[in-house]
Structure formats: structure tokens, C-alpha cells
Design a protein around this motif. Structure first.
Motif: not given
Lengths: 415, 415
Positions: A86, A109, A149, A152-153, A177, B84, B86, B88-89, B108-109, B111, B113, B347-349, B384
Motif C-alpha cells: 500500500r 504488507g 519462507a 520453503a515456498r 519454515y 485483495w 493473495r 496462493v497456488r 494474513s496480508g 493491514p 494481519h 508454502e512459506g506461509i 498471522d
């Protein structure tokens, strides 16, 4: 060295050039000039880059892949998709500081909540093309999170090295991770030196901020690109940027220059300001003393993500600040805490200590008259307050503690 | 009550309708049916809504403002601009679970989280139009952060109530935004009851999840809209959603239904699954027992953001799961921790405990055959991991601790 293709497919990147002596080298896993040991930087042949082409890209840093040293198909490889954070119009903060027009580029973000996801994203993409198999780094926090991260992804191994005395929360947020995660009994300088030694032995390990640093550093350009595009394809009059190694500041300037040369924005003057914490402000000290060289210091500040005592890009930061009519300023730890609170209370953005440094520096620059309060200004919040809770713990307290009754609430005087 | 305009300008929202008896009420600061005390829900007159119109909107929830109970000019008022996030595939996670096509909607993206920024964003916009002056809530964490931040950004007062024994980190991350922040000597049920009592006295306080709940709850629809749009204007075959009050699940289903009715996506069957932690799984228990009513429980789980023992939307969740051929399943706290680690490592999430519940439930649904591994599936990560570090602290540990020498590194066996 890693099994690097003879001609790596790194998009518009064409060669490596020494920032000191100008000697050129072929693209590859190199970071120091063979002639003078100066730092290498990417040189490009951009070809035709248009606003429409960029706007048609994804809502992450890869919309600028035509301006980065990454393979053209970077989008098709699993990555954390950082960027396109943002740009927040900050009218309340502006009002409290007596500034007319102010924007906050809020990089908290990003996927692991700091700008490091940008540089790691570019480093990962380049490292894979250059034949490296492991993504590694020495770090004190944000970079460790981002590398662990991203690896890992991507489905590859990470190897992260941190000082043993790192805060427990930064241990957890890296270890979760998976990957190789080593605590080292020493300070950050010890860890950094060890990482360089390991890089010399482990042929296929890409230490993002060591042996693939020329590629890694370019990721910070995306902050500059995004600010210009989000402002409606134009440059701000002034920008205040937190300074650790100084790389982020120099790369944002580079991004603005590239956009001007490519005709993507109108050519106009802009002033670049650097922000440091007084407990680690070697560049601000050199700026104020009128020096061209930066004398290393031993860091002692709560702004740990900026605590690099011997900043690699120090002289280049001085160049940019002086060339653009900006400055490099520093603030006390107490002012950093006030800066974090001010940003949170006026705009609802909880930045990390580096964000506090930037807000506090902005305030000081207005007070000292170095920054024009009537010119449009952008500041960078590079990370997340959730990672540096200790900084504000003493002052972020509840208004009251009451019994669970309406009478107790009425008596609290908070109605 | 608040100074509400006779005809509030809330976009497509036209009235309030009781979900139990169907009685209608005018738009206003009401949340319970005057006839039967059932919960009120917004009814709309959408008019012409097109893909192109939505795509031309901003990269946040306000691209769907024509489908929400908010003023048309909501974009022009300072707000945290949530949404808006992500989609993520998640090929690595899919592979590890034996699923063909899997996506993670990573909220978690946002503001602050968590998905709470969505519902608070809608509540704030509606509350201002309805004449409220203070944004308030009872909370145990994520909602407190979101309300305090949103009010700060909007330049209005917040009033947040939490249990006194809340973790220190959640105290800090709320208090930093300023505003009124009260710790209450009691459990969450006590705090919630006190909030309802205060709402009855303080005419111009909007408790987002109490007296403006009908508006607040609609914010969760944006999760469903975004998933459909980000998939390329189509619905997934299956979706797994964490369940606390159950509101998020029912609103995502509502969003899918609205998109079908508006012709924005093709009408097709989809199955909705709910995910709960075994230490607070009253809806999963009712689902498995074939009951229509949900028997309240006393929560005891590490997934505190899902720990609502008496879920308001429980019966509606059962309806949706049964109508769509889905299910509601529950997992142990140990499985929750495994779920957090699995998502991070593949997935690094780094999700919060609610994300761990969802991943673990997904795994269980595949193992028990309730979920089709060959059908396209979406799961929600609603918060998050940085906010629930304690959950993984015992297992997220370094690989090794070494001296700062190359010899020590070689001896570690990690080369």
C-alpha cells in the motif's frame, strides 16, 4: 562455484560492472571486482518498457520483471510474490507534523512483513538461474524470516545463520519454515564473517546478501518503481528512507533515474533523505561533518534492523543525498519510540523500529527546515511492529483495568 | 440511539430482515428482530453489477462496494484499505496431502494481519453513516487490533475491551494505536456481556460485533468474492473455512450465491467444509450427531481466535454444510501445531492457530474420504502466526548452535 550456464537468462541484465573502477564482468556468481575488489552492480539493456506493459503485469514485484535481473518466466516458478504494498495517503500524520502532502509506503504488507521479501525474491530467482541449490544468509531477523519462507515456498533448502542471543520470537518465526537454521555463539559481525567463509567452501550455496548481493540489491528498486507508479506515474518531491547498509536508499534513487530515462515519468528534481538511529548513525555523522568516507561505529540502538556499523553503501548514500539536495539525519531511541506511536495513532500503521526512525527523522527534518513542508513527501515503513514489540512495550499500556460491571466502567471515567 | 439519518446512504443495502422470522425493518442501528429477537441481516437491491465494473475498482475490498452496506463514497474516507489478499497456488502442500489442485487464501496480508480488517472496515463505514461516533468491541486479540487501527486511521475514538489475562503481546499490539483500551477482570464471556451492557448506555458507541453486527458480518462476503474473482471469475469445487461464530463460513456461501445470481460466475455445485479445534467444536459435534441445534461448550484449545463456545451462526453453518454436501470436522491441538508447520514448510506461509486448524482439518477430510482430492479446493488462512507464537514455540527450534568458526560448522554435519 555453482553450475552456472554460460549465458544466464536474466532478462534485461547484460553484465556486471564495478561501481568503483567501472571494469566489466560477465553475468555470473560474482560480487567483487577482479581488478579492484570494488562492489559489482548489474548493468542492463532495457529495450522498450511501457506503462501499459507494466500495468498488465501481476500485483507484485514481477510487474517490473523487465527491469530486474531475473528470468522472464519468473512468474511461473513458486515464489512468495512480494511487493505492490500500500501507498497510504497520510493526512493525519501530515497534519500533526505541519506537512501539506504526505504518503507512507507501507512495506509491512509483504509476505513476511518486511521489504526483505523483495530483495530475497530477486536473489532467489537469480540464484536458481545461476545454478545455486541452497538459499542462505547471515541475519538478525527480517532477512532470516524472508529467506526461510522464500526457500520453503520454492521447495529448496535454506541455510540461515543468526547470533545465539537473538530474541526468542525471531528464532520461532524463522525455524517454523523448516530448513537449516544455525545459531552462532557470537555477535552479528561474527556471523557475517562466518557466512563469507562458508560461501567460499559451499559451491552451491547462494548467500543472498554476500555472494549474490549484486542481484539481491536490485530488488529494492521495486520500492521506487511502485511509489512512482502508485502516485500516478510521477515522482514525489521528497522521500525519507531508513538507512542500514544504505542499499535501499541508493536503489530507490536508481529506480527513479531509470524511470526518467525510460520516459515512464517526467524528469523533475527530487530530494532524497536518509534516516538513522543515533546509536548507529555513521552515515549521518559523515554527512553532517562534510566527509566523503564513513567511519564505522559499534551499534547501540533499539533499531536493530538498521544496526549496521560499517555500511557497505555509505559513500553512495552521501552522494545521493548531496546530489539531490537532501540530507542524512539521526534521532534518539526515545524519538524512535515516539515515531512508532505517532504513526500508529495517526494512521493505524504499526511499524517496526525502522519505521519509527523514519517518522522521527521526518519530524526532525521539518523542525530543522531541511525538508520543505509544502512539497509532496513520501516516507518508507520497511517492516512490522509485531517483530519489535519490546520497543514499545513500556509505553503501550491499557487505559484502565476494571471489574466486569457497568458500575466499574462508569467509575472509570472513560464513558 | 445514535443520530441516524432517516434514510442512511448505505449503497445497495435496502432493509434489515430477520433470519428467523423474516420480518423486515428499516436500515438503522438495529441488530435484533423486534418480533422474535432473531438476528437481523442486510437485504439488498444490487442493480447492475458487472465484472468490468468490479475490475476497475481499487485493489481492496472496496472494489465490491456495490455489494456491501456502505456509502458509495467509502473510498474517499480514510480507512485501512483491507482485502485483495493473495490467493496462493499451493502445489507443495497439495502434493504432501495427495490433493490435485489446492489454493490458500492468505488473509494474513491484511493491514493488521487478519480477516478482521475486512469486517471492521465495513462496520466502520456503516457506523459513521448511522451516526455513531466511537468504534468499539469486546475481543480476545485480532478484533482488538483491527478496531484500534481502523479508528486511528479514520481519526475517531476507539474503545476496546479485553480480558485482563490476555497475552502481553496482544496488549501491546492494541494499545499502540492509542484510543480507549480497557482490560476487564474476567473471561471473554464476562467482557462480552459487559460490552452489551455498555452498548445499551452509550448511545453513540458502535460495538462492531454487537450493535452493528449485521453490517460488520457482511464484510466476510469479500473473502468469497475475491476467491471467485482471483480464480478467474469461477467458483472452486470445495472450500475449507475455519469456524468460530460461523459467520465467515455463512457469508462466503452467501457471496458465492450472490455471484451466481448476478451472473458473475457460472452456477455450479460447490461443497463447504467447516474446521474447528476439538477443544471448542460445538458445531462439528452437532454435525456429526445429526443435530440441528448446537450445544454450547466451554472452550479449551490453543486456537483462541476460534474459541467461541456458543457460536451465534452455528445452525446456519450446519445448514450450509449439509445443503452443499460438505461437513464440519475437528482436530486436536497437536494436529493444529502440525498444520501450522506443514503450511509454513511447504508454502512459506506462517499462519496463526486458526490456519493450523484449517490445514489439519483439510488433511483429515482427505484421509476420511469426505473431501475429494481430485476436485479443486480452496482453504482460508485467516490470521498471522506472529500473533500466536506460543503455539509453535516448543517445536520451532534451531537445527544447531555452533561456535563462530568454519571448523565448528564443518563438525555440525550441516554442510
Amino acid at each position: 562455484m555453482a553450475q552456472t550456464p554460460a549465458t544466464p537468462a536474466l532478462g534485461p541484465a547484460k553484465a556486471l560492472v564495478c561501481r568503483e573502477c567501472g571494469a566489466s564482468a560477465a553475468l555470473g556468481p560474482h560480487y567483487a571486482c577482479e581488478e579492484c575488489f570494488g562492489p559489482l552492480e548489474i548493468s542492463y539493456d532495457f529495450g522498450d518498457v511501457t506503462r501499459a506493459g507494466i500495468e498488465a503485469g501481476p500485483a507484485n514485484i514481477w510487474r517490473y520483471r523487465g527491469l530486474l535481473p531475473v528470468p522472464p518466466n519468473v512468474i511461473d516458478t513458486p515464489n512468495t510474490e512480494p511487493g505492490w504494498t500500500r501507498l497510504v495517503r497520510a493526512d493525519h500524520l501530515a497534519e500533526s507534523l505541519g506537512i501539506r502532502t504526505l504518503w507512507v509506503k507501507d512495506d509491512s504488507g509483504n509476505p513476511t512483513h518486511s521489504f526483505k521479501d523483495r530483495v530475497v525474491g530477486v536473489a532467489l530467482a537469480a540464484a536458481r538461474e545461476l545454478g545455486f541449490k541452497v538459499l542462505a544468509c547471515p541475519s538478525t531477523g527480517n532477512l532470516a524470516n524472508a529467506v526461510a519462507a522464500a526457500a520453503a515456498r520454492a521447495g529448496i533448502r535454506s541455510a540461515v545463520f543468526v547470533p545465539s542471543n537473538l530474541e526468542e520470537q525471531k528464532i520461532i518465526t524463522t525455524a517454523v519454515y523448516g530448513g537449516t537454521f544455525v545459531t552462532v555463539d557470537g555477535n552479528y559481525d561474527d556471523v557475517n564473517r562466518l557466512a563469507s567463509e562458508i560461501a567460499g567452501e559451499q559451491d552451491d550455496w547462494a548467500f543472498v546478501n554476500v555472494n549474490v548481493r549484486p542481484y539481491y540489491a536490485e530488488g529494492s528498486k521495486t520500492l521506487g518503481y511502485e511509489i512512482a507508479e502508485q502516485l500516478g506515474w510521477r515522482l514525489p518531491d521528497q522521500i525519507v528512507i531508513p538507512v542500514a547498509s544504505g542499499s535501499q536508499l541508493t536503489k530507490i534513487d536508481k529506480a527513479f533515474q531509470e524511470f526518467i530515462k525510460l520516459g515512464l515519468v517526467e524528469d523533475k528534481p527530487y530530494r532524497v533523505f536518509g534516516a538513522q538511529a543515533l546509536g548507529c548513525s555513521p552515515i549521518a555523522a559523515a554527512f553532517k561533518a562534510g566527509h566523503d568516507v564513513v567511519r564505522p561505529v559499534k551499534p547501540d540502538t533499539i533499531a536493530k534492523s538498521l544496526a549496521i556499523g560499517n555500511p557497505a553503501d555509505g559513500p553512495y548514500v552521501l552522494d545521493v543525498a548531496r546530489r539531490t539536495g537532501g540530507a542524512v539525519e539521526d534521532v534518539t531511541d526515545a524519538e524512535v519510540v515516539e515515531g512508532i506511536q505517532l504513526l500508529a495513532r495517526t494512521e493505524g500503521i504499526f511499524g517496526e523500529t525502522a519505521g519509527g526512525v523514519t517518522v522521527a527523522t521526518l519530524r526532525k527534518l521539518v523542525q530543522t527546515g531541511l525538508l520543505d513542508p509544502d512539497a509532496e513527501t513520501v516516507i518508507i515503513n520497511s517492516g512490522d511492529g509485531l517483530k519489535t514489540l519490546n520497543a514499545v512495550a513500556p509505553v503501550a499500556r491499557p487505559s484502565a483495568d476494571i471489574a466486569p460491571t457497568l458500575e466499574a466502567f462508569r467509575a472509570s471515567g472513560l464513558a
